[in-house]
Enzyme design. Sequence first.
Site, mmCIF file in Angstrom:
data_model
loop_
_atom_site.group_PDB
_atom_site.id
_atom_site.type_symbol
_atom_site.label_atom_id
_atom_site.label_comp_id
_atom_site.label_asym_id
_atom_site.label_seq_id
_atom_site.Cartn_x
_atom_site.Cartn_y
_atom_site.Cartn_z
ATOM 1 N N HIS A 119 0.866 -1.183 0.000
ATOM 2 C CA HIS A 119 0.000 0.000 0.000
ATOM 3 C C HIS A 119 0.902 1.233 0.000
ATOM 4 O O HIS A 119 2.030 1.174 0.516
ATOM 5 C CB HIS A 119 -0.834 -0.053 1.284
ATOM 6 N N ASP A 196 2.893 -4.620 7.949
ATOM 7 C CA ASP A 196 1.688 -3.807 7.793
ATOM 8 C C ASP A 196 0.497 -4.753 7.931
ATOM 9 O O ASP A 196 0.167 -5.501 7.013
ATOM 10 C CB ASP A 196 1.738 -3.146 6.412
ATOM 11 N N GLN A 199 -4.755 -5.100 6.816
ATOM 12 C CA GLN A 199 -5.816 -5.977 6.313
ATOM 13 C C GLN A 199 -6.044 -7.197 7.208
ATOM 14 O O GLN A 199 -7.180 -7.661 7.346
ATOM 15 C CB GLN A 199 -5.481 -6.449 4.888
ATOM 16 N N LYS A 222 -10.325 -0.623 10.537
ATOM 17 C CA LYS A 222 -10.458 -1.828 9.713
ATOM 18 C C LYS A 222 -10.829 -3.028 10.568
ATOM 19 O O LYS A 222 -11.272 -4.044 10.054
ATOM 20 C CB LYS A 222 -9.157 -2.095 8.963
ATOM 21 N N CYS A 362 -4.759 2.800 -3.595
ATOM 22 C CA CYS A 362 -3.495 3.239 -2.954
ATOM 23 C C CYS A 362 -2.397 2.202 -3.144
ATOM 24 O O CYS A 362 -1.605 1.942 -2.223
ATOM 25 C CB CYS A 362 -3.685 3.530 -1.472
HETATM 26 N N1 PMP Z 1 -1.875 -0.767 4.517
HETATM 27 C C1 PMP Z 1 -2.847 -1.468 3.927
HETATM 28 C C2 PMP Z 1 -2.553 -2.834 3.410
HETATM 29 C C3 PMP Z 1 -4.112 -0.917 3.823
HETATM 30 O O1 PMP Z 1 -5.104 -1.608 3.233
HETATM 31 C C4 PMP Z 1 -4.363 0.379 4.346
HETATM 32 C C5 PMP Z 1 -5.736 1.028 4.233
HETATM 33 N N2 PMP Z 1 -6.309 0.912 2.971
HETATM 34 C C6 PMP Z 1 -3.320 1.053 4.960
HETATM 35 C C7 PMP Z 1 -2.094 0.453 5.035
HETATM 36 C C8 PMP Z 1 -3.493 2.427 5.538
HETATM 37 O O2 PMP Z 1 -4.357 2.418 6.606
HETATM 38 P P1 PMP Z 1 -4.872 3.804 7.253
HETATM 39 O O3 PMP Z 1 -5.362 4.633 6.110
HETATM 40 O O4 PMP Z 1 -5.942 3.379 8.182
HETATM 41 O O5 PMP Z 1 -3.693 4.420 7.937
#
Ligand code: PMP
Length: 404
Positions: A119, A196, A199, A222, A362
Amino acid sequence: MSFSAAKWRDRFPLLAAHPGLHYLDNAATGQLCEAAFDAVTHHDLTHRANVLRGTYRLAEQADAAYENARQQVATYLNAANAEEVVFTAGTTAAINLVAHAFGEGLGAGDEVMLSLAEHHSNFVPWQMLRARRGVVLRILPLAPDGRLDLARLEEHLTPRCKLVAVTHASNVTGAVTELVPIVSAAHAVGARVLVDGAQAVQHGPVDVQALGVDLYAFSGHKAFGPTGVGVLWGKAEALEQLPPFLGGGGMIGRVTPGETTFAMPPRRFEAGTPPIAQAVGLGAALDWLQAQPWADMHAHTARLAQRLLEELAVLPGLTFLGPRDLRNRLPIVSFNLDGLHPHDVCQVLDRHGVAVRGGHHCAQPLMDFFGVAGAVRASLAPYNSEADIDALLAGLKDAMRKLG
Ligand code: PMP
Protein backbone atom coordinates in the site's frame (compact mmCIF):
# COMPACT_ATOMS: atom_id res chain seq x y z
CA MET A 1 -20.81 -21.07 19.51
CA SER A 2 -22.38 -21.49 16.07
CA PHE A 3 -22.11 -18.64 13.62
CA SER A 4 -24.93 -16.79 11.87
CA ALA A 5 -24.01 -13.97 9.46
CA ALA A 6 -27.45 -12.40 9.95
CA LYS A 7 -27.04 -12.32 13.73
CA TRP A 8 -23.52 -10.97 13.38
CA ARG A 9 -24.77 -8.23 11.08
CA ASP A 10 -27.23 -7.19 13.79
CA ARG A 11 -24.27 -6.36 16.03
CA PHE A 12 -23.26 -3.54 13.65
CA PRO A 13 -25.54 -0.53 14.20
CA LEU A 14 -25.14 0.99 10.73
CA LEU A 15 -25.84 -2.29 8.97
CA ALA A 16 -28.76 -3.09 11.26
CA ALA A 17 -30.25 0.31 10.37
CA HIS A 18 -29.77 -0.22 6.60
CA PRO A 19 -31.09 -3.65 5.70
CA GLY A 20 -30.82 -2.91 1.94
CA LEU A 21 -27.12 -2.04 2.05
CA HIS A 22 -24.72 -4.59 0.57
CA TYR A 23 -21.50 -3.38 2.14
CA LEU A 24 -18.56 -4.99 0.37
CA ASP A 25 -15.84 -2.39 1.00
CA ASN A 26 -14.47 -3.90 4.18
CA ALA A 27 -10.86 -3.66 3.03
CA ALA A 28 -11.28 0.14 3.11
CA THR A 29 -13.12 0.26 6.44
CA GLY A 30 -14.98 -2.29 8.50
CA GLN A 31 -18.29 -1.19 9.96
CA LEU A 32 -18.25 -0.11 13.62
CA CYS A 33 -19.33 -2.97 15.89
CA GLU A 34 -21.83 -2.39 18.67
CA ALA A 35 -19.22 -3.27 21.31
CA ALA A 36 -17.00 -0.39 20.15
CA PHE A 37 -19.92 1.97 19.70
CA ASP A 38 -21.13 1.29 23.26
CA ALA A 39 -17.65 1.51 24.76
CA VAL A 40 -16.94 4.92 23.17
CA THR A 41 -20.30 6.30 24.30
CA HIS A 42 -19.92 4.87 27.80
CA HIS A 43 -16.41 6.25 28.10
CA ASP A 44 -17.36 9.76 27.05
CA LEU A 45 -20.40 9.70 29.33
CA THR A 46 -18.67 8.36 32.42
CA HIS A 47 -14.85 8.55 32.28
CA ARG A 48 -13.95 11.42 29.99
CA ALA A 49 -10.80 13.17 31.17
CA ASN A 50 -7.28 13.53 29.83
CA VAL A 51 -4.98 10.60 30.56
CA LEU A 52 -1.68 10.24 32.41
CA ARG A 53 -1.94 13.75 33.84
CA GLY A 54 -4.71 14.15 36.47
CA THR A 55 -4.92 12.74 39.99
CA TYR A 56 -8.65 13.25 40.55
CA ARG A 57 -10.94 10.22 40.39
CA LEU A 58 -12.31 10.87 36.91
CA ALA A 59 -8.81 11.21 35.48
CA GLU A 60 -7.77 7.96 37.17
CA GLN A 61 -10.79 6.22 35.66
CA ALA A 62 -9.79 7.55 32.24
CA ASP A 63 -6.23 6.26 32.79
CA ALA A 64 -7.56 2.86 33.77
CA ALA A 65 -9.85 2.67 30.71
CA TYR A 66 -7.02 3.70 28.38
CA GLU A 67 -4.56 1.20 29.87
CA ASN A 68 -7.22 -1.51 29.82
CA ALA A 69 -7.59 -0.88 26.08
CA ARG A 70 -3.82 -1.30 25.71
CA GLN A 71 -4.11 -4.68 27.43
CA GLN A 72 -7.04 -5.71 25.18
CA VAL A 73 -4.92 -4.92 22.10
CA ALA A 74 -1.99 -6.86 23.59
CA THR A 75 -4.24 -9.87 24.15
CA TYR A 76 -5.58 -9.76 20.56
CA LEU A 77 -2.01 -9.68 19.23
CA ASN A 78 -0.70 -12.16 21.81
CA ALA A 79 1.93 -9.58 22.75
CA ALA A 80 4.24 -10.45 25.65
CA ASN A 81 2.97 -7.40 27.55
CA ALA A 82 0.80 -4.33 27.19
CA GLU A 83 3.79 -1.95 27.28
CA GLU A 84 4.61 -3.20 23.77
CA VAL A 85 1.46 -1.54 22.41
CA VAL A 86 1.74 2.05 21.18
CA PHE A 87 -1.46 3.85 20.24
CA THR A 88 -1.17 5.85 17.02
CA ALA A 89 -3.62 7.48 14.64
CA GLY A 90 -3.62 4.42 12.37
CA THR A 91 -1.44 2.20 10.21
CA THR A 92 -0.09 5.12 8.21
CA ALA A 93 0.91 6.97 11.39
CA ALA A 94 2.51 3.81 12.81
CA ILE A 95 4.60 3.19 9.69
CA ASN A 96 5.66 6.84 9.57
CA LEU A 97 6.64 6.58 13.24
CA VAL A 98 8.97 3.67 12.39
CA ALA A 99 10.28 5.40 9.27
CA HIS A 100 11.31 8.36 11.43
CA ALA A 101 12.37 6.66 14.67
CA PHE A 102 14.11 3.65 13.12
CA GLY A 103 15.14 5.70 10.10
CA GLU A 104 17.00 8.10 12.40
CA GLY A 105 19.62 5.38 12.91
CA LEU A 106 20.10 4.68 9.20
CA GLY A 107 22.43 6.33 6.71
CA ALA A 108 23.68 6.17 3.13
CA GLY A 109 24.20 2.61 2.00
CA ASP A 110 21.82 1.06 4.54
CA GLU A 111 18.96 -0.81 2.90
CA VAL A 112 15.24 -1.17 3.54
CA MET A 113 13.41 -3.96 1.72
CA LEU A 114 9.76 -3.62 0.71
CA SER A 115 7.64 -5.57 -1.73
CA LEU A 116 5.95 -4.38 -4.90
CA ALA A 117 2.56 -5.28 -3.38
CA GLU A 118 2.68 -2.59 -0.67
CA HIS A 119 0.00 0.00 0.00
CA HIS A 120 1.25 3.55 -0.56
CA SER A 121 1.49 3.96 3.21
CA ASN A 122 4.28 1.36 3.18
CA PHE A 123 6.03 2.91 0.16
CA VAL A 124 5.91 6.66 0.52
CA PRO A 125 7.36 6.96 4.07
CA TRP A 126 10.37 4.90 2.90
CA GLN A 127 10.87 6.98 -0.23
CA MET A 128 10.77 10.06 2.02
CA LEU A 129 13.33 8.41 4.31
CA ARG A 130 15.50 7.72 1.25
CA ALA A 131 15.36 11.44 0.41
CA ARG A 132 16.30 12.38 4.01
CA ARG A 133 19.01 9.83 4.74
CA GLY A 134 20.15 8.27 1.48
CA VAL A 135 19.05 4.73 2.29
CA VAL A 136 18.63 2.29 -0.57
CA LEU A 137 15.18 0.78 -1.15
CA ARG A 138 15.08 -2.77 -2.40
CA ILE A 139 11.75 -3.93 -3.80
CA LEU A 140 10.95 -7.63 -3.69
CA PRO A 141 9.28 -8.54 -7.01
CA LEU A 142 6.05 -10.49 -7.39
CA ALA A 143 5.20 -13.81 -8.97
CA PRO A 144 2.72 -13.57 -11.89
CA ASP A 145 -0.26 -14.09 -9.55
CA GLY A 146 0.78 -11.06 -7.46
CA ARG A 147 2.17 -13.00 -4.50
CA LEU A 148 5.59 -12.00 -3.18
CA ASP A 149 8.24 -13.92 -5.11
CA LEU A 150 10.08 -15.54 -2.25
CA ALA A 151 12.45 -17.28 -4.66
CA ARG A 152 14.02 -13.85 -5.19
CA LEU A 153 14.32 -13.04 -1.48
CA GLU A 154 18.02 -13.88 -1.23
CA GLU A 155 18.87 -11.62 -4.16
CA HIS A 156 17.12 -8.60 -2.57
CA LEU A 157 17.88 -9.14 1.11
CA THR A 158 21.54 -8.23 1.45
CA PRO A 159 23.72 -7.96 4.57
CA ARG A 160 23.23 -4.17 4.31
CA CYS A 161 19.49 -4.55 4.93
CA LYS A 162 18.42 -3.05 8.25
CA LEU A 163 14.66 -3.32 7.93
CA VAL A 164 12.16 -5.39 5.97
CA ALA A 165 8.71 -3.75 5.75
CA VAL A 166 6.06 -5.92 4.14
CA THR A 167 2.32 -6.28 4.18
CA HIS A 168 0.65 -9.13 6.06
CA ALA A 169 -1.97 -9.28 3.30
CA SER A 170 -2.53 -7.29 0.11
CA ASN A 171 -5.48 -4.91 0.13
CA VAL A 172 -5.89 -5.59 -3.63
CA THR A 173 -5.41 -9.33 -4.10
CA GLY A 174 -6.03 -10.53 -0.55
CA ALA A 175 -2.87 -12.65 -0.84
CA VAL A 176 -1.45 -13.40 2.60
CA THR A 177 2.32 -13.03 2.86
CA GLU A 178 4.32 -16.05 4.00
CA LEU A 179 6.08 -14.24 6.80
CA VAL A 180 8.06 -17.14 8.30
CA PRO A 181 10.71 -17.40 5.53
CA ILE A 182 10.93 -13.61 5.30
CA VAL A 183 11.42 -13.21 9.04
CA SER A 184 14.10 -15.89 9.23
CA ALA A 185 15.98 -14.50 6.20
CA ALA A 186 15.74 -10.94 7.58
CA HIS A 187 16.91 -11.95 11.04
CA ALA A 188 19.77 -13.94 9.51
CA VAL A 189 21.20 -10.67 8.10
CA GLY A 190 20.40 -8.74 11.29
CA ALA A 191 17.41 -6.82 9.85
CA ARG A 192 14.24 -6.01 11.76
CA VAL A 193 10.83 -6.91 10.31
CA LEU A 194 7.91 -4.46 10.27
CA VAL A 195 4.58 -5.87 9.14
CA ASP A 196 1.69 -3.81 7.79
CA GLY A 197 -1.22 -5.63 9.39
CA ALA A 198 -3.94 -3.24 8.17
CA GLN A 199 -5.82 -5.98 6.31
CA ALA A 200 -5.09 -8.99 8.49
CA VAL A 201 -6.46 -7.80 11.86
CA GLN A 202 -10.03 -7.72 10.54
CA HIS A 203 -9.92 -11.45 9.96
CA GLY A 204 -9.16 -12.67 13.46
CA PRO A 205 -6.61 -12.49 16.27
CA VAL A 206 -2.96 -12.26 15.23
CA ASP A 207 -0.08 -13.89 17.10
CA VAL A 208 2.89 -11.56 16.78
CA GLN A 209 5.07 -13.89 18.85
CA ALA A 210 4.34 -16.89 16.63
CA LEU A 211 4.99 -14.76 13.52
CA GLY A 212 8.34 -13.77 15.02
CA VAL A 213 8.13 -10.22 13.63
CA ASP A 214 9.61 -7.18 15.40
CA LEU A 215 7.02 -4.50 14.67
CA TYR A 216 3.38 -4.71 13.60
CA ALA A 217 1.08 -1.86 12.52
CA PHE A 218 -2.69 -1.72 12.10
CA SER A 219 -5.71 0.62 12.08
CA GLY A 220 -8.71 0.47 14.40
CA HIS A 221 -11.28 1.28 11.73
CA LYS A 222 -10.46 -1.83 9.71
CA ALA A 223 -10.92 -4.02 12.79
CA PHE A 224 -14.53 -2.87 13.30
CA GLY A 225 -13.32 -0.20 15.73
CA PRO A 226 -13.35 3.61 15.64
CA THR A 227 -11.51 5.79 13.13
CA GLY A 228 -8.59 7.93 14.25
CA VAL A 229 -6.82 5.23 16.27
CA GLY A 230 -4.34 2.52 15.38
CA VAL A 231 -1.49 0.58 16.86
CA LEU A 232 2.21 0.08 16.52
CA TRP A 233 3.18 -3.07 18.38
CA GLY A 234 6.88 -3.68 18.89
CA LYS A 235 8.97 -6.19 20.82
CA ALA A 236 10.02 -4.45 24.02
CA GLU A 237 13.72 -4.58 23.15
CA ALA A 238 13.04 -3.21 19.66
CA LEU A 239 10.93 -0.30 20.92
CA GLU A 240 13.43 0.53 23.67
CA GLN A 241 16.13 1.08 21.06
CA LEU A 242 14.08 3.64 19.12
CA PRO A 243 14.25 7.37 19.74
CA PRO A 244 10.97 9.31 19.88
CA PHE A 245 9.39 10.63 16.70
CA LEU A 246 7.01 13.38 17.85
CA GLY A 247 7.88 15.51 20.86
CA GLY A 248 5.41 17.02 23.32
CA GLY A 249 3.44 16.31 26.46
CA GLY A 250 3.21 12.83 27.90
CA MET A 251 6.38 11.42 26.32
CA ILE A 252 9.02 12.91 28.59
CA GLY A 253 11.04 11.94 31.64
CA ARG A 254 12.20 15.47 32.59
CA VAL A 255 12.29 18.72 30.65
CA THR A 256 14.60 21.62 31.40
CA PRO A 257 15.07 24.66 29.19
CA GLY A 258 18.25 22.99 27.96
CA GLU A 259 17.20 19.41 27.32
CA THR A 260 14.67 16.62 27.68
CA THR A 261 14.89 13.02 28.77
CA PHE A 262 12.27 10.68 27.39
CA ALA A 263 9.81 8.25 28.93
CA MET A 264 10.11 4.53 28.29
CA PRO A 265 7.94 2.99 25.55
CA PRO A 266 5.05 3.05 24.91
CA ARG A 267 4.67 6.60 26.31
CA ARG A 268 7.82 7.75 24.51
CA PHE A 269 5.87 7.39 21.27
CA GLU A 270 2.55 8.90 22.43
CA ALA A 271 3.22 12.63 22.41
CA GLY A 272 0.22 14.83 23.15
CA THR A 273 -3.31 13.79 24.09
CA PRO A 274 -3.87 10.37 22.50
CA PRO A 275 -7.15 9.24 20.86
CA ILE A 276 -8.49 8.12 24.25
CA ALA A 277 -12.14 7.22 23.60
CA GLN A 278 -11.14 5.74 20.24
CA ALA A 279 -8.53 3.53 21.92
CA VAL A 280 -11.15 2.40 24.44
CA GLY A 281 -13.50 1.61 21.53
CA LEU A 282 -10.80 -0.31 19.71
CA GLY A 283 -10.01 -2.33 22.83
CA ALA A 284 -13.69 -3.22 23.18
CA ALA A 285 -13.94 -4.20 19.50
CA LEU A 286 -10.91 -6.50 19.76
CA ASP A 287 -12.11 -7.97 23.04
CA TRP A 288 -15.42 -8.83 21.37
CA LEU A 289 -13.74 -10.14 18.22
CA GLN A 290 -11.42 -12.32 20.29
CA ALA A 291 -14.41 -14.31 21.54
CA GLN A 292 -15.95 -14.93 18.10
CA PRO A 293 -16.02 -18.36 16.40
CA TRP A 294 -13.31 -17.59 13.84
CA ALA A 295 -13.07 -21.05 12.31
CA ASP A 296 -16.79 -20.90 11.40
CA MET A 297 -16.46 -17.30 10.24
CA HIS A 298 -13.50 -18.10 8.00
CA ALA A 299 -15.42 -21.02 6.51
CA HIS A 300 -18.37 -18.69 5.87
CA THR A 301 -16.38 -15.90 4.14
CA ALA A 302 -14.34 -18.48 2.19
CA ARG A 303 -17.57 -20.06 0.90
CA LEU A 304 -18.82 -16.66 -0.26
CA ALA A 305 -15.47 -15.74 -1.81
CA GLN A 306 -15.31 -19.10 -3.61
CA ARG A 307 -18.75 -18.56 -5.09
CA LEU A 308 -17.78 -15.03 -6.12
CA LEU A 309 -14.59 -16.21 -7.82
CA GLU A 310 -16.47 -18.95 -9.69
CA GLU A 311 -19.33 -16.75 -10.85
CA LEU A 312 -17.07 -13.86 -11.84
CA ALA A 313 -14.77 -16.19 -13.80
CA VAL A 314 -17.53 -16.96 -16.34
CA LEU A 315 -18.41 -13.31 -17.03
CA PRO A 316 -17.19 -12.38 -20.52
CA GLY A 317 -14.19 -10.04 -20.51
CA LEU A 318 -13.50 -10.33 -16.80
CA THR A 319 -9.91 -10.43 -15.55
CA PHE A 320 -8.82 -10.96 -11.94
CA LEU A 321 -5.97 -9.18 -10.23
CA GLY A 322 -4.20 -11.78 -8.15
CA PRO A 323 -4.56 -15.46 -7.35
CA ARG A 324 -7.57 -17.37 -8.68
CA ASP A 325 -7.77 -19.71 -5.73
CA LEU A 326 -8.43 -19.11 -2.06
CA ARG A 327 -5.26 -20.71 -0.70
CA ASN A 328 -3.64 -18.43 1.86
CA ARG A 329 -5.80 -15.52 0.88
CA LEU A 330 -8.27 -13.13 2.51
CA PRO A 331 -11.78 -12.78 1.02
CA ILE A 332 -10.78 -9.80 -1.15
CA VAL A 333 -11.43 -10.05 -4.90
CA SER A 334 -10.28 -7.40 -7.39
CA PHE A 335 -11.17 -7.51 -11.07
CA ASN A 336 -11.81 -5.56 -14.26
CA LEU A 337 -14.44 -5.90 -16.95
CA ASP A 338 -13.05 -5.36 -20.42
CA GLY A 339 -13.70 -1.82 -21.65
CA LEU A 340 -15.52 -0.68 -18.49
CA HIS A 341 -14.05 1.91 -16.15
CA PRO A 342 -14.04 0.73 -12.50
CA HIS A 343 -15.66 3.98 -11.35
CA ASP A 344 -18.53 3.56 -13.82
CA VAL A 345 -19.04 -0.02 -12.67
CA CYS A 346 -19.10 1.12 -9.03
CA GLN A 347 -21.70 3.76 -9.82
CA VAL A 348 -24.04 1.22 -11.37
CA LEU A 349 -23.44 -1.12 -8.43
CA ASP A 350 -24.32 1.69 -6.03
CA ARG A 351 -27.77 1.84 -7.61
CA HIS A 352 -28.15 -1.80 -6.61
CA GLY A 353 -27.26 -0.91 -3.01
CA VAL A 354 -23.81 -2.45 -3.43
CA ALA A 355 -20.90 -0.54 -1.88
CA VAL A 356 -17.59 -1.57 -3.45
CA ARG A 357 -14.53 0.47 -4.27
CA GLY A 358 -13.06 1.11 -7.71
CA GLY A 359 -9.71 2.76 -8.33
CA HIS A 360 -6.03 2.19 -7.69
CA HIS A 361 -6.60 1.26 -4.02
CA CYS A 362 -3.50 3.24 -2.95
CA ALA A 363 -1.36 0.58 -4.61
CA GLN A 364 -0.24 2.11 -7.89
CA PRO A 365 3.00 0.07 -8.13
CA LEU A 366 0.84 -3.08 -7.90
CA MET A 367 -1.61 -1.68 -10.49
CA ASP A 368 1.37 -1.03 -12.81
CA PHE A 369 2.51 -4.61 -12.24
CA PHE A 370 -0.90 -5.86 -13.40
CA GLY A 371 -0.88 -3.34 -16.27
CA VAL A 372 -4.08 -1.56 -15.20
CA ALA A 373 -4.89 1.91 -13.85
CA GLY A 374 -7.44 0.59 -11.39
CA ALA A 375 -9.84 -2.21 -10.55
CA VAL A 376 -13.14 -2.97 -8.89
CA ARG A 377 -12.67 -4.56 -5.46
CA ALA A 378 -15.14 -6.55 -3.40
CA SER A 379 -13.91 -7.24 0.13
CA LEU A 380 -15.91 -9.49 2.43
CA ALA A 381 -16.45 -9.56 6.17
CA PRO A 382 -18.28 -12.15 8.28
CA TYR A 383 -21.50 -10.09 8.22
CA ASN A 384 -21.75 -10.53 4.46
CA SER A 385 -24.16 -13.10 3.07
CA GLU A 386 -25.27 -14.81 -0.12
CA ALA A 387 -27.67 -11.87 -0.62
CA ASP A 388 -24.69 -9.49 -0.89
CA ILE A 389 -23.04 -11.69 -3.51
CA ASP A 390 -26.37 -12.01 -5.39
CA ALA A 391 -26.70 -8.21 -5.46
CA LEU A 392 -23.10 -7.73 -6.59
CA LEU A 393 -23.44 -10.24 -9.44
CA ALA A 394 -26.81 -8.83 -10.54
CA GLY A 395 -25.35 -5.32 -10.45
CA LEU A 396 -22.35 -6.36 -12.53
CA LYS A 397 -24.57 -7.92 -15.18
CA ASP A 398 -26.59 -4.70 -15.23
CA ALA A 399 -23.37 -2.66 -15.57
CA MET A 400 -22.27 -4.82 -18.50
CA ARG A 401 -25.64 -4.27 -20.19
CA LYS A 402 -25.71 -0.52 -19.53
CA LEU A 403 -22.07 0.32 -20.13
CA GLY A 404 -20.96 -2.40 -22.55
N1 PMP B 1 -1.88 -0.77 4.52
C1 PMP B 1 -2.85 -1.47 3.93
C2 PMP B 1 -2.55 -2.83 3.41
C3 PMP B 1 -4.11 -0.92 3.82
O1 PMP B 1 -5.10 -1.61 3.23
C4 PMP B 1 -4.36 0.38 4.35
C5 PMP B 1 -5.74 1.03 4.23
N2 PMP B 1 -6.31 0.91 2.97
C6 PMP B 1 -3.32 1.05 4.96
C7 PMP B 1 -2.09 0.45 5.03
C8 PMP B 1 -3.49 2.43 5.54
O2 PMP B 1 -4.36 2.42 6.61
P1 PMP B 1 -4.87 3.80 7.25
O3 PMP B 1 -5.36 4.63 6.11
O4 PMP B 1 -5.94 3.38 8.18
O5 PMP B 1 -3.69 4.42 7.94
